[in-house]
Design a protein around this motif. Structure first.
Motif, PDB file in Angstrom:
ATOM      1  N   LEU A   1       0.829  -1.212   0.000  1.00  0.00           N
ATOM      2  CA  LEU A   1       0.000   0.000   0.000  1.00  0.00           C
ATOM      3  C   LEU A   1       0.861   1.259   0.000  1.00  0.00           C
ATOM      4  O   LEU A   1       0.526   2.251  -0.630  1.00  0.00           O
ATOM      5  CB  LEU A   1      -0.942  -0.005   1.210  1.00  0.00           C
ATOM      6  N   LYS A   2       1.994   1.222   0.700  1.00  0.00           N
ATOM      7  CA  LYS A   2       2.894   2.372   0.723  1.00  0.00           C
ATOM      8  C   LYS A   2       3.631   2.521  -0.608  1.00  0.00           C
ATOM      9  O   LYS A   2       3.700   3.608  -1.179  1.00  0.00           O
ATOM     10  CB  LYS A   2       3.902   2.253   1.862  1.00  0.00           C
ATOM     11  N   VAL A   3       4.179   1.420  -1.134  1.00  0.00           N
ATOM     12  CA  VAL A   3       4.931   1.475  -2.394  1.00  0.00           C
ATOM     13  C   VAL A   3       4.038   1.911  -3.553  1.00  0.00           C
ATOM     14  O   VAL A   3       4.464   2.684  -4.410  1.00  0.00           O
ATOM     15  CB  VAL A   3       5.576   0.093  -2.692  1.00  0.00           C
ATOM     16  N   SER A   4       2.782   1.474  -3.557  1.00  0.00           N
ATOM     17  CA  SER A   4       1.850   1.847  -4.621  1.00  0.00           C
ATOM     18  C   SER A   4       1.295   3.256  -4.417  1.00  0.00           C
ATOM     19  O   SER A   4       0.595   3.768  -5.275  1.00  0.00           O
ATOM     20  CB  SER A   4       0.691   0.861  -4.684  1.00  0.00           C
ATOM     21  N   ARG A   5       1.618   3.855  -3.285  1.00  0.00           N
ATOM     22  CA  ARG A   5       1.211   5.209  -2.927  1.00  0.00           C
ATOM     23  C   ARG A   5      -0.311   5.362  -2.775  1.00  0.00           C
ATOM     24  O   ARG A   5      -0.857   6.435  -2.941  1.00  0.00           O
ATOM     25  CB  ARG A   5       1.761   6.224  -3.924  1.00  0.00           C
ATOM     26  N   LEU A   6      -0.984   4.258  -2.433  1.00  0.00           N
ATOM     27  CA  LEU A   6      -2.395   4.357  -2.072  1.00  0.00           C
ATOM     28  C   LEU A   6      -2.534   4.897  -0.654  1.00  0.00           C
ATOM     29  O   LEU A   6      -3.548   5.492  -0.309  1.00  0.00           O
ATOM     30  CB  LEU A   6      -3.072   2.990  -2.189  1.00  0.00           C
ATOM     31  N   MET A   7      -1.508   4.673   0.162  1.00  0.00           N
ATOM     32  CA  MET A   7      -1.440   5.238   1.507  1.00  0.00           C
ATOM     33  C   MET A   7      -0.079   5.886   1.675  1.00  0.00           C
ATOM     34  O   MET A   7       0.917   5.398   1.141  1.00  0.00           O
ATOM     35  CB  MET A   7      -1.677   4.174   2.566  1.00  0.00           C
TER      36      MET A   7
ATOM     37  N   ALA B   1      -1.007   2.451   6.875  1.00  0.00           N
ATOM     38  CA  ALA B   1      -1.543   1.243   6.243  1.00  0.00           C
ATOM     39  C   ALA B   1      -1.713   0.135   7.266  1.00  0.00           C
ATOM     40  O   ALA B   1      -2.706  -0.598   7.247  1.00  0.00           O
ATOM     41  CB  ALA B   1      -0.612   0.801   5.122  1.00  0.00           C
ATOM     42  N   ASN B   2      -0.753   0.016   8.176  1.00  0.00           N
ATOM     43  CA  ASN B   2      -0.815  -0.999   9.225  1.00  0.00           C
ATOM     44  C   ASN B   2      -2.018  -0.758  10.133  1.00  0.00           C
ATOM     45  O   ASN B   2      -2.753  -1.694  10.475  1.00  0.00           O
ATOM     46  CB  ASN B   2       0.488  -0.974  10.029  1.00  0.00           C
ATOM     47  N   GLU B   3      -2.253   0.492  10.519  1.00  0.00           N
ATOM     48  CA  GLU B   3      -3.401   0.828  11.370  1.00  0.00           C
ATOM     49  C   GLU B   3      -4.720   0.561  10.647  1.00  0.00           C
ATOM     50  O   GLU B   3      -5.687   0.103  11.259  1.00  0.00           O
ATOM     51  CB  GLU B   3      -3.325   2.278  11.811  1.00  0.00           C
ATOM     52  N   ALA B   4      -4.782   0.850   9.355  1.00  0.00           N
ATOM     53  CA  ALA B   4      -6.002   0.599   8.582  1.00  0.00           C
ATOM     54  C   ALA B   4      -6.321  -0.892   8.568  1.00  0.00           C
ATOM     55  O   ALA B   4      -7.479  -1.287   8.708  1.00  0.00           O
ATOM     56  CB  ALA B   4      -5.844   1.130   7.163  1.00  0.00           C
ATOM     57  N   CYS B   5      -5.298  -1.717   8.428  1.00  0.00           N
ATOM     58  CA  CYS B   5      -5.506  -3.170   8.453  1.00  0.00           C
ATOM     59  C   CYS B   5      -5.964  -3.632   9.840  1.00  0.00           C
ATOM     60  O   CYS B   5      -6.854  -4.469   9.958  1.00  0.00           O
ATOM     61  CB  CYS B   5      -4.229  -3.892   8.063  1.00  0.00           C
ATOM     62  N   ASP B   6      -5.348  -3.075  10.889  1.00  0.00           N
ATOM     63  CA  ASP B   6      -5.730  -3.439  12.258  1.00  0.00           C
ATOM     64  C   ASP B   6      -7.174  -3.068  12.567  1.00  0.00           C
ATOM     65  O   ASP B   6      -7.848  -3.747  13.327  1.00  0.00           O
ATOM     66  CB  ASP B   6      -4.804  -2.764  13.273  1.00  0.00           C
ATOM     67  N   ASN B   7      -7.659  -1.972  11.964  1.00  0.00           N
ATOM     68  CA  ASN B   7      -9.025  -1.505  12.197  1.00  0.00           C
ATOM     69  C   ASN B   7     -10.015  -2.083  11.186  1.00  0.00           C
ATOM     70  O   ASN B   7     -11.132  -1.598  11.063  1.00  0.00           O
ATOM     71  CB  ASN B   7      -9.073   0.021  12.170  1.00  0.00           C
ATOM     72  N   GLN B   8      -9.595  -3.097  10.444  1.00  0.00           N
ATOM     73  CA  GLN B   8     -10.429  -3.812   9.477  1.00  0.00           C
ATOM     74  C   GLN B   8     -11.017  -2.896   8.413  1.00  0.00           C
ATOM     75  O   GLN B   8     -12.171  -3.031   8.029  1.00  0.00           O
ATOM     76  CB  GLN B   8     -11.516  -4.605  10.188  1.00  0.00           C
ATOM     77  N   ARG B   9     -10.213  -1.951   7.933  1.00  0.00           N
ATOM     78  CA  ARG B   9     -10.644  -1.070   6.848  1.00  0.00           C
ATOM     79  C   ARG B   9     -10.082  -1.514   5.508  1.00  0.00           C
ATOM     80  O   ARG B   9     -10.286  -0.856   4.503  1.00  0.00           O
ATOM     81  CB  ARG B   9     -10.227   0.375   7.142  1.00  0.00           C
ATOM     82  N   VAL B  10      -9.369  -2.644   5.493  1.00  0.00           N
ATOM     83  CA  VAL B  10      -8.802  -3.184   4.258  1.00  0.00           C
ATOM     84  C   VAL B  10      -9.264  -4.625   4.097  1.00  0.00           C
ATOM     85  O   VAL B  10      -9.140  -5.429   5.021  1.00  0.00           O
ATOM     86  CB  VAL B  10      -7.252  -3.124   4.279  1.00  0.00           C
ATOM     87  N   MET B  11      -9.814  -4.929   2.920  1.00  0.00           N
ATOM     88  CA  MET B  11     -10.256  -6.285   2.621  1.00  0.00           C
ATOM     89  C   MET B  11      -9.559  -6.761   1.357  1.00  0.00           C
ATOM     90  O   MET B  11      -9.329  -5.975   0.441  1.00  0.00           O
ATOM     91  CB  MET B  11     -11.766  -6.328   2.429  1.00  0.00           C
TER      92      MET B  11
END
Length: 80
Positions: free
Chosen positions: A7-13, A19-29
């Motif tokens: 997510l960081k390399v693709s510059r979406l985040m 990106a790690n926090e978004a995954c922990d908060n279940q905002r990424v599927m």
């Protein structure tokens, strides 16, 4: 490659920690199921990212360790 790094390399985040926090908060599927930051991203995966009210669906086209700013959008394709 780990999901948070992709997510960081693709510059979406902007940052890997975000990106790690978004995954922990279940905002990424990935492929219809909630995943952790350690998920191994592969070409062909469909990711859903939730930014507040907005949901972004992308298909992973490439996985690469180092990508320039101009080439980052070529790593994914937005889906409607």
């Amino acid at each position: 490659m780990r999901l948070d790094k992709w997510l960081k390399v693709s510059r979406l985040m902007k940052r890997r920690t975000v990106a790690n926090e978004a995954c922990d908060n279940q905002r990424v599927m990935a492929n219809g199921r909630s995943v952790k930051a350690s998920y191994d991203v592969k070409a062909g995966d469909v990711l859903e990212l939730r930014f507040g009210e907005r949901t972004l669906r992308v298909e992973v086209l490439a996985v690469s360790e180092h990508v320039g700013k101009a080439d980052a959008p070529a790593m994914y394709r937005e889906l409607s």
